[in-house]
Design a protein around this motif. Structure first.
Motif, short mmCIF file in Angstrom:
data_model
loop_
_atom_site.label_atom_id
_atom_site.label_comp_id
_atom_site.label_asym_id
_atom_site.label_seq_id
_atom_site.Cartn_x
_atom_site.Cartn_y
_atom_site.Cartn_z
N UNK A 129 0.85 -1.19 0.00
CA UNK A 129 0.00 0.00 0.00
C UNK A 129 0.89 1.24 0.00
N UNK A 130 1.00 1.85 -1.18
CA UNK A 130 1.79 3.07 -1.33
C UNK A 130 0.88 4.25 -1.55
N UNK A 131 0.95 5.24 -0.67
CA UNK A 131 0.10 6.41 -0.79
C UNK A 131 0.75 7.43 -1.73
N UNK A 132 -0.05 8.42 -2.11
CA UNK A 132 0.45 9.47 -2.99
C UNK A 132 1.18 10.56 -2.19
N UNK A 139 10.43 7.01 -3.36
CA UNK A 139 10.09 5.92 -2.44
C UNK A 139 9.97 4.58 -3.15
N UNK A 140 9.34 4.60 -4.35
CA UNK A 140 9.23 3.35 -5.12
C UNK A 140 10.61 2.86 -5.55
N UNK A 141 11.50 3.80 -5.85
CA UNK A 141 12.85 3.42 -6.28
C UNK A 141 13.62 2.73 -5.15
N UNK A 142 13.59 3.31 -3.95
CA UNK A 142 14.36 2.71 -2.86
C UNK A 142 13.73 1.39 -2.42
#
Length: 306
Positions: A129-132, A139-142
């Motif tokens: 669950x990744x928020x905007x 954040x997606x990269x790390x």
């Protein structure tokens, strides 16, 4: 079925030249040392408030709706900090797309990797669950550096940006799925993959239910979470990429599995998930994407809040 965009000669057409210039400038800017990038990004964000009047109004309205107990002065401080994060979000997008792994890792402290490991030992797929948050690209990269997964996204109308964002996100992740490709998501989860999924925006009346969110009793919330969890039975793990104050870097917080998520109805799932989203947003409220019209979809007969 999702079509992954690839580079082709049509992207060199003159209609894309201004976009190429912008991409080139962003690439050059993020070569600067991070302390300079931090000052540049926050300053750019404050400056943007003079030009993005409509977005300033939307963010201000969202803060009024979600946090009515805050004073006007407190919300103004939060609003200004939020637009500093808007400027940093542009810089962090370039960092996420163009920086090498070692440079990204040097700025991050990561906690909670054991929560992913635990889910994988149980042979579960992971609904991440990744928020905007405005730092979502970085954040997606790390996250992908440590646990490559599959991103869920909306294809960009600009074909060059569509290719670039896919290329940037797949530097440390496995693949991408169109957010409309529910069958692809279920298949990937059943195969034990990690799916990056953001259920926090208002995606319109289709396939949504109205559930409480902060002080709003009725926020249009996707019922897709209910479908994915009920059919694929994954671990449901929120994560928060949070920028530290005064240019001190970042931390990635990977939270425990929401193993008590109810699936008896789409409303029950959405209500519980919104509570999870609230807790995550409160970890860095000034860094959340408040400039999105989160409450644009209203129940029949209710007027617009904007």
């Amino acid at each position: 079925m999702t079509h992954i965009p690839t580079f082709n000669r049509s992207l060199l057409h003159p209609r894309y030249w201004l976009t190429w210039i912008g991409i080139g400038l962003l690439y050059l800017v993020v070569l600067l040392p991070y302390p300079l990038l931090y000052r540049l990004g926050t300053s750019l964000g404050r400056l943007s408030m003079h030009f993005l009047k409509r977005r300033v109004y939307i963010a201000k309205r969202n803060l009024e709706l979600c946090f009515p107990t805050l004073s006007s002065a407190e919300r103004t401080v939060l609003l200004i900090k939020n637009f500093e994060s808007v400027g940093m979000g542009l810089i962090e997008t370039g960092m996420g797309w163009f920086w090498p792994d070692w440079r990204v890792k040097r700025l991050f402290h990561v906690s909670g990797l054991e929560n992913i490991d635990l889910a994988r030992t149980h042979n579960k797929g992971v609904l991440l669950i990744g928020l905007h948050f405005l730092s979502l690209e970085l954040g997606a990269r790390i996250f992908g550096i440590y646990n490559p997964g599959i991103g869920v996204y909306r294809p960009n109308n600009n074909k060059l940006l569509d290719w670039l964002q896919t290329w940037g996100r797949m530097r440390s992740n496995k693949s991408m799925l169109d957010r409309a490709d529910i069958k692809g998501m279920i298949r990937a989860l059943k195969n034990g993959d990690i799916i990056w999924y953001a259920p926090d925006h208002d995606y319109g009346p289709k396939s949504s239910v109205f559930a409480p969110l902060f002080a709003m009793e009725q926020a249009a919330t996707t019922s897709g979470t209910h479908v994915l969890v009920k059919l694929a039975k994954p671990a449901v793990i929120p994560f928060v990429p949070r920028r530290l104050p005064n240019g001190r870097g970042y931390e990635l917080l990977i939270l425990p599995d929401e193993d008590a998520l109810p699936v008896d109805s789409d409303l029950a799932t959405a209500t519980h998930m919104n509570k999870v989203l609230e807790q995550a947003i409160l970890l860095a409220p000034e860094q959340y994407m408040w400039l999105h019209r989160r409450f644009k979809t209203r129940p029949p007969g209710q007027s617009s809040l904007y």
